[in-house]
Design a protein around this motif. Structure first.
Motif: not given
Length: 302
Positions: A67, A71, A164, A168
């Protein structure tokens, strides 16, 4: 009683040794179950004696990596970069002015082969992000320098990349992030071994080279010995406090000052706690248990 508990002296504070089966099972009761919970439940039904507990950690780390990688990569792709190429840029920027390192230093910093680094540098050089120059201190060496374009690119990408990554981690509050970071540090440091030249290496303060716990368990299993977690003494200096106190090659250090140790960092922490007092180690040599008392003088930090 587990195999480990049969060989550990009662006074040793084994982590989670006082935890009951009921308490252990309650840790895995999640209101909303994830994929790994389902896997564990299925194994519990199909093969209840199969020791699947590691899946709760390794399985989740693997799924999280999938995951998170997609991203993180999405941000780099907006700038025509990949994660590995940004790692080169960031490593050069972190080196400080003039933002350059030898290709060998990049290999060491990124823990990659020379061929892999060369391919990454080739691509970045074609895009004008880095440049190669002869290394004046090594006739066959090459210096890799971040260009002005590369520096500007880093200044564009880094804030977006870090924002970012922060996003997350939104499911964890600051305390949970700190706890997770500490646990990951413990696990990673058991694989990231320092070189013998590094003053943090046990040779410089213990007088012995130690194998990490996962390697020690493999060696003991291969020798037909009980699978006990600890730090295996690989070699001992020919002189020094360790030989005088009878610490030998093949010894397994399982505790220090009555507390279980599974990492070199945990052992070092007990050295600091002891200060000028003797450090008492619980050691197994094969099946024989004994205690070793050491007075350790830490090297001065440079």
């Amino acid at each position: 009683m587990t195999e480990q508990e049969r060989f550990l002296p009662e006074k040793i504070n084994v982590r989670q040794a006082d935890e009951t089966d009921k308490e252990r099972s309650s840790h895995s009761k999640h209101y909303l179950k994830d994929h790994v919970d389902g896997v564990l439940e299925e194994w519990a039904q199909e093969l209840p004696d199969l020791p699947v507990a590691p899946i709760a950690i390794i399985g989740r780390l693997e799924r999280l990596h999938t995951y998170l990688r997609s991203e993180v990569t999405a941000v780099f792709e907006r700038f025509g970069l990949t994660g590995p190429s940004f790692a080169v840029i960031a490593t050069l920027r972190r080196a400080g002015q003039p933002y350059q390192l030898s290709q060998r230093a990049l290999v060491d910093a990124l823990q990659l082969t020379g061929g892999t680094i060369s391919v990454r540098i080739d691509r970045l050089e074609r895009d004008g992000i880095v440049e190669r120059q002869p290394d004046p201190s090594d006739q066959r060496g090459v210096l890799v320098r971040l260009t002005e374009k590369g520096l500007q690119l880093f200044e564009q990408v880094a804030p977006l990349h870090l924002a970012n990554e922060e996003r997350l981690l939104s499911a964890l509050n600051q305390q949970e992030r700190a706890q997770l970071a500490d646990l990951l540090h413990i696990l990673l440091s058991s694989f990231d071994q320092v070189t013998s030249e590094d003053p943090r290496h046990p040779l410089h303060w213990l007088g012995a080279s130690l194998a990490p716990v996962q390697v020690a368990r493999t060696i003991r299993r291969a020798s037909g010995l009980p699978d006990i977690p600890g730090l295996l003494v690989r070699s001992v200096k020919s002189s020094g406090s360790t030989t005088q106190s009878k610490l030998y090659e093949g010894d397994l250090i399982i505790a220090a000052n009555g507390l279980e140790v599974r990492t070199i960092e945990e052992l070092y922490k007990q050295v600091l706690t002891a200060r000028e007092n003797p450090l008492v180690l619980d050691v197994l040599h094969g099946l024989e248990h004994r205690q070793v008392s050491l007075t350790i003088h830490l090297p001065e930090e440079g």
